[in-house]
Motif scaffolding. Structure first.
Motif, PDB file in Angstrom:
ATOM      1  N   ILE A 239     103.069  -8.488  28.023  1.00 53.11           N
ATOM      2  CA  ILE A 239     102.807  -6.871  28.063  1.00 53.11           C
ATOM      3  C   ILE A 239     101.410  -7.045  27.258  1.00 53.11           C
ATOM      4  O   ILE A 239     101.441  -7.357  26.076  1.00 53.11           O
ATOM      5  N   MET A 240     100.589  -6.368  28.073  1.00 53.84           N
ATOM      6  CA  MET A 240      99.176  -6.090  27.068  1.00 53.84           C
ATOM      7  C   MET A 240      99.523  -4.816  26.539  1.00 53.84           C
ATOM      8  O   MET A 240      98.892  -4.822  25.262  1.00 53.84           O
ATOM      9  N   LYS A 241      99.960  -3.650  26.908  1.00 53.21           N
ATOM     10  CA  LYS A 241     100.139  -2.407  26.125  1.00 53.21           C
ATOM     11  C   LYS A 241     101.136  -1.784  26.800  1.00 53.21           C
ATOM     12  O   LYS A 241     101.381  -1.543  27.929  1.00 53.21           O
ATOM     13  N   ILE A 242     101.703  -0.914  25.857  1.00 49.20           N
ATOM     14  CA  ILE A 242     102.864   0.018  26.251  1.00 49.20           C
ATOM     15  C   ILE A 242     102.440   1.705  25.878  1.00 49.20           C
ATOM     16  O   ILE A 242     102.325   1.856  24.747  1.00 49.20           O
ATOM     17  N   TYR A 243     102.191   2.370  26.821  1.00 52.36           N
ATOM     18  CA  TYR A 243     101.871   3.989  26.459  1.00 52.36           C
ATOM     19  C   TYR A 243     103.303   4.583  26.605  1.00 52.36           C
ATOM     20  O   TYR A 243     104.077   4.539  27.466  1.00 52.36           O
ATOM     21  N   ILE A 244     103.623   5.310  25.336  1.00 51.20           N
ATOM     22  CA  ILE A 244     104.941   6.003  25.448  1.00 51.20           C
ATOM     23  C   ILE A 244     104.652   7.614  25.351  1.00 51.20           C
ATOM     24  O   ILE A 244     103.732   7.863  24.090  1.00 51.20           O
ATOM     25  N   LEU A 245     105.074   8.387  25.808  1.00 45.47           N
ATOM     26  CA  LEU A 245     105.025   9.711  25.733  1.00 45.47           C
ATOM     27  C   LEU A 245     106.054  10.163  24.643  1.00 45.47           C
ATOM     28  O   LEU A 245     107.175   9.897  24.791  1.00 45.47           O
ATOM     29  N   LEU A 246     105.583  10.903  23.730  1.00 43.01           N
ATOM     30  CA  LEU A 246     106.135  11.189  22.654  1.00 43.01           C
ATOM     31  C   LEU A 246     105.867  12.953  22.328  1.00 43.01           C
ATOM     32  O   LEU A 246     104.634  13.184  22.515  1.00 43.01           O
ATOM     33  N   ARG A 247     106.901  13.759  22.045  1.00 42.23           N
ATOM     34  CA  ARG A 247     106.259  15.097  21.830  1.00 42.23           C
ATOM     35  C   ARG A 247     106.595  15.351  20.295  1.00 42.23           C
ATOM     36  O   ARG A 247     107.309  14.541  19.715  1.00 42.23           O
TER      37      ARG A 247
ATOM     38  N   GLU B 229     108.444  18.850  29.804  1.00 40.26           N
ATOM     39  CA  GLU B 229     108.818  20.296  30.509  1.00 40.26           C
ATOM     40  C   GLU B 229     107.457  20.890  30.687  1.00 40.26           C
ATOM     41  O   GLU B 229     107.550  21.967  31.114  1.00 40.26           O
ATOM     42  N   CYS B 230     106.339  20.413  30.619  1.00 36.16           N
ATOM     43  CA  CYS B 230     105.002  21.053  30.682  1.00 36.16           C
ATOM     44  C   CYS B 230     104.437  20.172  31.776  1.00 36.16           C
ATOM     45  O   CYS B 230     104.336  19.453  32.194  1.00 36.16           O
ATOM     46  N   LEU B 231     103.502  21.459  32.233  1.00 34.23           N
ATOM     47  CA  LEU B 231     102.375  20.904  33.275  1.00 34.23           C
ATOM     48  C   LEU B 231     101.545  19.525  32.766  1.00 34.23           C
ATOM     49  O   LEU B 231     101.113  19.512  31.476  1.00 34.23           O
ATOM     50  N   LYS B 232     101.442  18.870  33.722  1.00 38.26           N
ATOM     51  CA  LYS B 232     100.547  17.392  33.265  1.00 38.26           C
ATOM     52  C   LYS B 232     101.444  16.732  32.100  1.00 38.26           C
ATOM     53  O   LYS B 232     100.759  15.965  31.396  1.00 38.26           O
ATOM     54  N   LEU B 233     102.496  17.264  32.052  1.00 43.04           N
ATOM     55  CA  LEU B 233     103.516  16.428  31.006  1.00 43.04           C
ATOM     56  C   LEU B 233     102.879  16.816  29.559  1.00 43.04           C
ATOM     57  O   LEU B 233     103.208  16.122  28.671  1.00 43.04           O
ATOM     58  N   GLY B 234     102.209  17.951  29.633  1.00 38.70           N
ATOM     59  CA  GLY B 234     101.755  18.161  28.153  1.00 38.70           C
ATOM     60  C   GLY B 234     100.495  17.312  27.514  1.00 38.70           C
ATOM     61  O   GLY B 234     100.165  17.163  26.430  1.00 38.70           O
ATOM     62  N   ILE B 235     100.118  16.534  28.676  1.00 46.30           N
ATOM     63  CA  ILE B 235      99.157  15.363  28.125  1.00 46.30           C
ATOM     64  C   ILE B 235      97.633  16.045  28.212  1.00 46.30           C
ATOM     65  O   ILE B 235      97.360  16.744  29.429  1.00 46.30           O
ATOM     66  N   ASP B 236      96.863  15.842  27.336  1.00 50.20           N
ATOM     67  CA  ASP B 236      95.522  16.355  27.371  1.00 50.20           C
ATOM     68  C   ASP B 236      94.858  15.678  28.480  1.00 50.20           C
ATOM     69  O   ASP B 236      94.843  14.511  28.676  1.00 50.20           O
ATOM     70  N   ASP B 237      93.558  16.252  28.762  1.00 55.28           N
ATOM     71  CA  ASP B 237      92.830  15.612  29.579  1.00 55.28           C
ATOM     72  C   ASP B 237      91.983  14.328  29.407  1.00 55.28           C
ATOM     73  O   ASP B 237      92.038  13.510  30.311  1.00 55.28           O
ATOM     74  N   GLU B 238      91.751  14.022  28.050  1.00 50.73           N
ATOM     75  CA  GLU B 238      91.248  12.627  27.840  1.00 50.73           C
ATOM     76  C   GLU B 238      92.458  11.752  27.886  1.00 50.73           C
ATOM     77  O   GLU B 238      92.009  10.572  28.491  1.00 50.73           O
ATOM     78  N   ASN B 239      93.699  11.755  27.374  1.00 47.16           N
ATOM     79  CA  ASN B 239      94.594  10.756  27.653  1.00 47.16           C
ATOM     80  C   ASN B 239      95.104  10.793  29.047  1.00 47.16           C
ATOM     81  O   ASN B 239      95.432   9.538  29.638  1.00 47.16           O
ATOM     82  N   TRP B 240      95.033  11.851  29.725  1.00 45.73           N
ATOM     83  CA  TRP B 240      95.337  11.863  31.301  1.00 45.73           C
ATOM     84  C   TRP B 240      94.318  10.810  31.967  1.00 45.73           C
ATOM     85  O   TRP B 240      94.798   9.968  32.623  1.00 45.73           O
ATOM     86  N   LYS B 241      92.979  10.974  31.809  1.00 40.72           N
ATOM     87  CA  LYS B 241      92.144  10.343  32.204  1.00 40.72           C
ATOM     88  C   LYS B 241      92.397   8.757  31.958  1.00 40.72           C
ATOM     89  O   LYS B 241      92.359   7.744  32.723  1.00 40.72           O
ATOM     90  N   THR B 242      92.603   8.468  30.705  1.00 42.72           N
ATOM     91  CA  THR B 242      92.729   7.059  30.247  1.00 42.72           C
ATOM     92  C   THR B 242      93.968   6.459  30.997  1.00 42.72           C
ATOM     93  O   THR B 242      93.745   5.363  31.321  1.00 42.72           O
ATOM     94  N   LEU B 243      95.027   7.105  31.106  1.00 41.95           N
ATOM     95  CA  LEU B 243      96.187   6.743  31.701  1.00 41.95           C
ATOM     96  C   LEU B 243      95.939   6.531  33.060  1.00 41.95           C
ATOM     97  O   LEU B 243      96.215   5.311  33.661  1.00 41.95           O
ATOM     98  N   ALA B 244      95.258   7.124  33.917  1.00 42.41           N
ATOM     99  CA  ALA B 244      94.721   7.065  35.333  1.00 42.41           C
ATOM    100  C   ALA B 244      93.814   5.773  35.328  1.00 42.41           C
ATOM    101  O   ALA B 244      93.787   5.162  36.291  1.00 42.41           O
ATOM    102  N   GLU B 245      93.005   5.494  34.431  1.00 46.06           N
ATOM    103  CA  GLU B 245      92.236   4.155  34.488  1.00 46.06           C
ATOM    104  C   GLU B 245      92.595   2.928  33.942  1.00 46.06           C
ATOM    105  O   GLU B 245      92.667   2.061  34.690  1.00 46.06           O
ATOM    106  N   GLU B 246      93.930   2.894  33.208  1.00 44.20           N
ATOM    107  CA  GLU B 246      94.325   1.791  32.610  1.00 44.20           C
ATOM    108  C   GLU B 246      95.647   1.181  33.249  1.00 44.20           C
ATOM    109  O   GLU B 246      95.815   0.320  33.331  1.00 44.20           O
ATOM    110  N   VAL B 247      96.678   2.285  33.482  1.00 37.38           N
ATOM    111  CA  VAL B 247      98.098   2.344  33.881  1.00 37.38           C
ATOM    112  C   VAL B 247      98.320   1.083  35.021  1.00 37.38           C
ATOM    113  O   VAL B 247      97.664   1.491  36.213  1.00 37.38           O
TER     114      VAL B 247
END
Length: 223
Positions: free
Chosen positions: A61-69, A111-129
């Protein structure tokens, strides 16, 4: 009756065979995950921790992003450190001590819209995952309809929105909660392993959860 030494010897032999298969590295699963970037929600839960450990131990695995609150005044970095101290990762710490650098926490909340992820990280996930595993859910049988809807229903919708904009997505895996169809109307009846129609449109249910207080919503939805 088998003695404990025999059982231990058998387990050690099985583990040795598994490790040998991992070292060969030619399984279809290993090839699929080779150099993959994975995004996991629910990674701090029982299934999530097992999944992260298995992927890192068995695959390249190259990288694992994990959602944490943020929780109990602990930052996501502090929560990740505590998570990686779990005994499930003991072998990885011994055999691949640098695995911790492959895990990147993303602040958010299912529990939040966009999973509570900010725009910058949302874009990063869309680019890389390459692979998304959505394992976040509330499994509290006494959860309010409002909270359960926002986490389990709207949360799944938000992960689909992310998946649709991922440029290099190979797979989206959703872990369903158990007993999803065990409604009162099916008590004493067979619950088939099948997809059942929803008694209410998911979009309508989400809208109600977003706009109504929990008590009147529960009274409206209750069978």
């Amino acid at each position: 009756m088998r003695d404990i030494d025999e059982i231990n010897a058998e387990a050690l032999n099985e583990n040795a065979a598994i490790k040998q298969a991992i070292l060969i590295g030619d399984s279809n699963v290993q090839k699929f995950y080779d150099n993959a970037i994975v995004f996991i929600t629910g990674g701090s839960g029982f299934i999530g921790k097992q999944l992260i450990e298995k992927l890192l131990r068995s695959c390249n695995i190259m990288k694992i992003y994990i959602l944490l609150r943020v929780k109990k005044n602990k930052t996501i970095e502090e929560r990740l450190k505590a998570l990686l101290d779990d005994p499930v990762y003991d072998d990885l710490h011994k055999e691949q001590p640098n695995f911790v650098y492959k895990i990147v926490p993303i602040e958010g909340d299912s529990e939040c819209l966009k999973l509570g992820i900010d725009d910058e990280n949302w874009k990063t996930l869309a680019e890389e995952v390459n692979v998304i595993v959505h394992a976040a859910a509330t499994v509290n049988f006494k959860e309010t309809v409002k909270t359960a809807t926002l986490i389990n229903v709207r949360g799944a919708r938000e992960i689909l929105k992310l998946a649709k904009i991922c440029k290099n997505l190979r797979s989206l895996v959703h872990l369903s909660t158990a007993y999803s169809h065990a409604t009162r109307s099916r008590v004493g009846k067979m619950v088939e392993e099948d997809f059942y129609g929803s008694p209410i449109s998911p979009d309508i249910l989400i809208e109600l959860a977003e706009t109504m207080d929990k008590e009147p919503l529960a009274a409206m939805i209750a069978p």
